[in-house]
Design an enzyme around this catalytic site. Sequence first.
Site, short mmCIF file in Angstrom:
data_model
loop_
_atom_site.label_atom_id
_atom_site.label_comp_id
_atom_site.label_asym_id
_atom_site.label_seq_id
_atom_site.Cartn_x
_atom_site.Cartn_y
_atom_site.Cartn_z
N LEU A 94 0.85 -1.20 0.00
CA LEU A 94 0.00 0.00 0.00
C LEU A 94 0.87 1.24 0.00
O LEU A 94 1.94 1.25 0.59
CB LEU A 94 -0.87 0.03 1.26
CG LEU A 94 -1.96 -1.03 1.39
CD1 LEU A 94 -2.50 -1.05 2.80
CD2 LEU A 94 -3.08 -0.74 0.40
N GLU A 124 -10.13 0.50 7.90
CA GLU A 124 -9.76 -0.66 8.72
C GLU A 124 -8.45 -0.39 9.43
O GLU A 124 -7.52 0.13 8.82
CB GLU A 124 -9.53 -1.89 7.83
CG GLU A 124 -10.71 -2.32 7.02
CD GLU A 124 -10.32 -3.36 5.97
OE1 GLU A 124 -9.18 -3.86 5.98
OE2 GLU A 124 -11.18 -3.66 5.13
N LYS A 134 -4.86 -0.70 10.47
CA LYS A 134 -3.76 -1.34 9.75
C LYS A 134 -2.97 -2.20 10.73
O LYS A 134 -2.24 -1.69 11.58
CB LYS A 134 -2.85 -0.30 9.10
CG LYS A 134 -1.79 -0.93 8.22
CD LYS A 134 -1.04 0.12 7.43
CE LYS A 134 -0.11 -0.50 6.40
NZ LYS A 134 0.93 -1.34 6.97
N ASP A 159 -0.32 -4.46 12.40
CA ASP A 159 1.13 -4.54 12.27
C ASP A 159 1.57 -5.99 12.44
O ASP A 159 2.05 -6.40 13.48
CB ASP A 159 1.79 -3.64 13.32
CG ASP A 159 3.15 -3.17 12.87
OD1 ASP A 159 3.82 -2.49 13.64
OD2 ASP A 159 3.55 -3.50 11.73
N TYR A 175 -8.96 -9.56 5.59
CA TYR A 175 -9.35 -8.23 5.14
C TYR A 175 -9.33 -7.98 3.64
O TYR A 175 -9.62 -6.88 3.20
CB TYR A 175 -8.51 -7.15 5.83
CG TYR A 175 -7.01 -7.31 5.66
CD1 TYR A 175 -6.19 -7.33 6.77
CD2 TYR A 175 -6.42 -7.42 4.41
CE1 TYR A 175 -4.83 -7.47 6.66
CE2 TYR A 175 -5.06 -7.56 4.29
CZ TYR A 175 -4.27 -7.58 5.40
OH TYR A 175 -2.91 -7.73 5.29
N LYS A 209 -0.76 6.35 7.79
CA LYS A 209 0.05 5.91 8.92
C LYS A 209 -0.03 6.91 10.07
O LYS A 209 -0.13 8.11 9.84
CB LYS A 209 1.53 5.81 8.50
CG LYS A 209 1.81 4.73 7.47
CD LYS A 209 2.02 3.41 8.14
CE LYS A 209 2.97 2.50 7.42
NZ LYS A 209 4.35 2.71 7.56
N CYS A 224 25.39 11.73 45.91
CA CYS A 224 24.46 12.65 45.26
C CYS A 224 25.24 13.68 44.45
O CYS A 224 26.13 14.34 44.98
CB CYS A 224 23.60 13.35 46.31
SG CYS A 224 22.56 14.65 45.59
N CYS A 241 24.44 17.41 46.21
CA CYS A 241 24.91 17.81 47.54
C CYS A 241 26.10 16.99 48.03
O CYS A 241 26.70 17.30 49.05
CB CYS A 241 23.78 17.76 48.56
SG CYS A 241 23.32 16.08 49.02
N CYS A 288 19.58 9.84 47.52
CA CYS A 288 20.47 10.74 48.23
C CYS A 288 20.05 10.75 49.70
O CYS A 288 18.87 10.85 50.01
CB CYS A 288 20.35 12.12 47.62
SG CYS A 288 20.92 13.45 48.69
N CYS A 333 19.99 18.79 51.06
CA CYS A 333 20.29 18.67 49.62
C CYS A 333 19.44 19.68 48.85
O CYS A 333 18.22 19.59 48.83
CB CYS A 333 19.99 17.26 49.14
SG CYS A 333 20.12 17.07 47.36
S1 IVH Z 1 -5.06 -4.42 2.30
C1 IVH Z 1 -3.61 -4.53 -2.09
N1 IVH Z 1 -5.80 -4.11 4.78
O1 IVH Z 1 -0.25 -3.57 5.25
C2 IVH Z 1 -3.90 -4.16 -0.71
N2 IVH Z 1 -3.50 -4.45 4.33
O2 IVH Z 1 1.56 -1.79 3.85
C3 IVH Z 1 -3.65 -5.26 0.22
N3 IVH Z 1 -2.09 -4.55 6.33
O3 IVH Z 1 0.79 -5.87 2.85
C4 IVH Z 1 -3.53 -4.88 1.60
N4 IVH Z 1 -3.71 -4.24 7.79
O4 IVH Z 1 0.31 -6.74 5.28
C5 IVH Z 1 -4.77 -4.31 3.94
N5 IVH Z 1 -6.61 -3.86 6.93
C6 IVH Z 1 -5.59 -4.06 6.10
C7 IVH Z 1 -4.26 -4.23 6.56
C8 IVH Z 1 -3.24 -4.41 5.64
C9 IVH Z 1 -2.42 -4.45 7.62
C10 IVH Z 1 -0.74 -4.74 5.83
C11 IVH Z 1 -0.61 -5.81 4.79
C12 IVH Z 1 -0.06 -5.10 3.60
C13 IVH Z 1 0.63 -3.95 4.22
C14 IVH Z 1 0.85 -2.81 3.27
#
Ligand code: IVH
Length: 669
Positions: free
Chosen positions: A81, A113, A115, A117, A220, A307, A398, A401, A416, A422
């Site tokens: 993305l 949605e 994102k 990690d 997702y 982000k 210390c 002091c 101390c 102090c």
């Molecule tokens: S959609 C073509 N939805 O983010 C689009 N990706 O930086 C496919 N990721 O490779 C990705 N949460 O590993 C999508 N709700 C979400 C996500 C998500 C995390 C990750 C995924 C992707 C990466 C891209």
Amino acid sequence: MNGKETLNALLARIEAANTAYHEQDAPEITDADYDALRREAEAILAEHPEWREDAKALSQVGGKPVAGFKKVMHRTPMLSLDNVFNAVEFEDFVARIRRFLGLKNEALEFVAEPKMDGLSISLTYEQRKFARAATRGDGLVGEDVTANILTLQSLPRELPKDAPDFIEIRGEVYMTKADFMALNAVQERQFANPRNAAAGSLRQLDPSITAQRKLSLFAYAQGETSVSVAQTHWDYLDALRHWGFAVNPLSRLVKGGGAEAFQAGMGVQRAELPYDIDGVVYKVNDLALQNRLGFVGRAPRWAVAWKFPAEKASTMLEDIEIQVGRTGALTPRARLKPVNVGGVLVTYATLHNEDEIARKGVQVGDIVELQRAGDVIPQILGVLKKGEGQPFIFPDHCPVCGALAVRVDDDVVRRCTGGLTCPAQVVERLIHFCSRSAFDIEGMGEKTVREFHEAGLLRGAPDIFALPAHEAQIAKREGWGEVSAAKLSVAIAARREIGLARFIFALGIRRIGENNAKLLARHYGSYAHWKQAMLAAQIIGSDARLELGSISGIGPAIAEDLLAFFAEEHNLTTLARLEAAVQVQDEQVAVGIDSPLAGKVMVFTGTLTMARPEAKARAEALGAKVTESVSKKTDYVVVGEDAGSKVKKAVELGVTILTEQKFREMAGL
Ligand code: IVH
């Protein structure tokens, strides 16, 4: 270096970072730095598009497949993305889509949605039976992790009859923060973060190891499918849910303009979520439009990752300084080469205590990773690159002091022993005394306190009330004047009356924070009663000591600190002088001792019809203790609208949940 050389240097660093991150699950630089490198390279390429051919590292998605796993060719590439970092960039993204589709005023809907990690995964179902799982790999070829994915209990093994015969579902494998901590607690080599832990756990050649690690999954996205299942992404997510997949319940439908609010909301909620997210993904809801928009380079045109501002960064540790607090605690702090962390320039970070320095192995000259979460003091996470410094030797005297500094029993803190001789402790106590939650004296901030202390105008807290008598002298000081000196006198006079809880807190007794001060104030009711009880409690076995020990929330260590304060002659002198200067108002004694809320630990969450401060005050007036976070000690969680993770936590811990209505009944409102 000319532009091309700079670009090549950047590309080399990006490539190295890609390899470390994707193939070794061991990032060498922070996400913030990585993003910065990419941006720098992109900026050069914007000027010299002819160099893009050579910039493969930029379009590389993920890493090369790990040797040892069977390779899987993705039927449709698993792409990445594009990122945006602020509302302006997001608007650009929306504007691009509108232009591309030739939209006029029609509203454009997005699915927002969190994102996740973690690491992306492709799940293929054939004849509605789970057939194969593959990691992203380099986007075209991934690793076959079918056996490992089968260890996830939550994975649907078979889809219901209404699912297509052939379908590839994409999602994210992640590890919750709790599972990550539990794993690291038993791991010799620590994982840097939940994402690396998830990746390292999934890419185990021995699936029995994966089975021991707790991995979770959110679905997702769609890959290839034999028949289309929905017209919108929102409906597709519904279908996924119906087929038994976990779909993030925080996902929402938003119109373009609603994204900013959603983003802000997630930014706030983020810290409380049980898993790490690093932003929000916005996807065009209409699948026909998605189709029209297609892809460009490594990313779809119909989606973007907004982000969160990066909150981690790395910089050089220039020095370790020791600060002396009001209770004499020697606290090491790191002086850093100034660095921007999530939009804030950071020069200092806490190192907590001497054990922490040893544990993290930080030395002056090291490149360290730091993190800034919310408003708290930035923290050093660890060393990224060793410098040539020497191990830090924590002082045993210390630094202010010169008195001996000692660690008593198993205390991690070195203190101390200078007490009120102090100057550092004296000044810190004065600052605390004047601070917002204590006497709240306008104009007596840290700077002024230091200035007056140095000038000999302030030796202890009672001197503050003598300052108006020196108004003429203050007016003549540099930076002062008659108006500001008079203003200060007024501010001090305004605080000659104070509530008991604030007064107790202002004294700066060790371990007596705001909450404990409130407990004491509510229990004893008046200053005279409290003081008399503390003096009487000096005698072991006295009723007063037993009474102190019986106050809910006041444990033995706190009681000991209180008694120690009253055992010191100079503290009694200070109290006597304060008594002459200020009027301590009685606290309402816990009237509701027999109310159903008396002694209960409560948490309020979500939006209540009653404003939060009022709800808190009402509960406290009835003898409840109100805290921010849900734990095993919590008795009740009062839930308002849109309550989030705290409710979940309460359910997990089996804590009683009250509606606002029920709370009102119990509180007799
Ligand atoms: S959609 C073509 N939805 O983010 C689009 N990706 O930086 C496919 N990721 O490779 C990705 N949460 O590993 C999508 N709700 C979400 C996500 C998500 C995390 C990750 C995924 C992707 C990466 C891209």
